[in-house]
Design a protein around this motif. Structure first.
Motif, PDB file in Angstrom:
ATOM      1  N   LEU A  35       0.820  -1.206   0.000  1.00 29.36           N
ATOM      2  CA  LEU A  35       0.000   0.000   0.000  1.00 29.36           C
ATOM      3  C   LEU A  35       0.858   1.261   0.000  1.00 29.36           C
TER       4      LEU A  35
ATOM      5  N   THR B 201      -7.382   1.971   3.778  1.00 32.31           N
ATOM      6  CA  THR B 201      -7.631   1.286   2.510  1.00 32.31           C
ATOM      7  C   THR B 201      -9.066   1.479   2.085  1.00 32.31           C
ATOM      8  N   CYS B 202      -9.982   1.291   3.040  1.00 37.17           N
ATOM      9  CA  CYS B 202     -11.405   1.458   2.728  1.00 37.17           C
ATOM     10  C   CYS B 202     -11.700   2.891   2.290  1.00 37.17           C
TER      11      CYS B 202
ATOM     12  N   TYR C 156      -9.687   4.951   0.938  1.00 41.08           N
ATOM     13  CA  TYR C 156      -9.097   5.182  -0.375  1.00 41.08           C
ATOM     14  C   TYR C 156      -9.991   4.628  -1.479  1.00 41.08           C
ATOM     15  N   ILE C 157     -10.473   3.402  -1.282  1.00 42.02           N
ATOM     16  CA  ILE C 157     -11.342   2.802  -2.295  1.00 42.02           C
ATOM     17  C   ILE C 157     -12.608   3.640  -2.462  1.00 42.02           C
TER      18      ILE C 157
ATOM     19  N   LEU D 266      -6.513  -0.892   7.465  1.00 42.00           N
ATOM     20  CA  LEU D 266      -7.747  -1.316   6.805  1.00 42.00           C
ATOM     21  C   LEU D 266      -8.663  -0.128   6.577  1.00 42.00           C
ATOM     22  N   GLN D 267      -8.739   0.727   7.590  1.00 45.93           N
ATOM     23  CA  GLN D 267      -9.612   1.894   7.466  1.00 45.93           C
ATOM     24  C   GLN D 267      -9.160   2.796   6.334  1.00 45.93           C
TER      25      GLN D 267
END
Lengths: 93, 165
Positions: A28, A53-54, A56-57, A50-51
């Protein structure tokens, strides 16, 4: 990548392993410059990564939506034979 | 890695041109702004998934999901059928994940991630989920970059139009 392989390894453990987290963060970091700011190499907060990443998506999806809107408005006034259409076509080529 | 990313963008562009043409031929013109926006977005999503050769969960789920939106567009259904057939031989049946309550922060956010990655809710293995996520992000980024470039055309064509007139 068969289903059988994933079912063999189905992890019901509540946490992602450290190895997986380090792998995820490394990859990442190449994509998200913001995550690279974190210097804690050992205990990377899995939850935080994880947060991010979420987030960003989600932001990428929002941007696709906005860009679709914008392109639609752009093309609203474009004739098929107009120079704008030609430029768009050549840009896409 | 940069050249790989460029290859991803190139592949996306190629596929997008195709899906745009196909959708364009199958819709009733003139379109209103919203209809056109939906067509652009749909063609873009299908192109992104089609650009991903090989069998990833997210690309197949995205194509499957897009199939529902193209019920009235026979030409679009043809593209999807083509994409699905290509993957048929490597098709894997993914079982639906059972429901479980998300307790810890990681659990909860893993569930969130699963809901954001197409087909993510079907992936049980976390390793697999992470690989799919990273792959999906690369293609999403390419999609955004290309669309941004095309959208920036208006500042260029503004000058062009004046010259031609």
């Amino acid at each position: 990548m068969s289903n059988r392989r994933s079912s063999r390894q189905s992890s019901s453990a509540p946490r992602i392993s450290d190895d997986q987290m380090i792998d995820l963060v490394t990859k990442l970091r190449q994509i998200l410059p913001e995550i690279g700011q974190r210097r804690r190499s050992d205990k990377v907060s899995a939850s935080k990564v994880l947060q991010e990443t979420c987030n960003y998506i989600r932001s990428l999806n929002r941007e696709v939506d906005n860009l679709s809107e914008r392109l639609s408005q752009l093309l609203e006034s474009v004739d098929e034979d107009s120079p704008e259409a030609a430029v768009i076509r050549s840009l896409l080529m | 890695m940069m050249s790989t990313y460029n290859m991803v963008k190139q592949e996306f562009i190629k596929k997008w041109i195709t899906t745009l043409h196909m959708l364009d031929c199958s819709v009733e013109h003139p379109l209103n702004v919203t209809e056109r926006k939906n067509a652009i977005k749909l063609s873009s999503d299908i192109a992104m998934a089609a650009a991903r050769s090989g069998s990833t969960v997210w690309s197949r789920a995205l194509i499957s999901r897009s199939g529902n939106k193209t019920a009235n567009k026979p030409v679009a259904r043809r593209i999807l059928k083509k994409a699905r057939n290509r993957l048929k031989n490597r098709c894997l049946t993914l079982r639906r994940n059972g429901n479980f309550t998300a307790k810890s922060g990681v659990r909860k956010r893993t569930e969130l991630l699963k809901s954001l990655v197409p087909g993510g809710e079907l992936i049980k293995n976390k390793d697999y989920l992470i690989r799919e996520t990273l792959d999906y992000i690369v293609y999403l980024r390419a999609q955004v970059d290309v669309m941004r470039t095309v959208a920036a055309v208006d500042s260029v064509t503004g000058n062009l139009t004046n010259d031609n007139k």
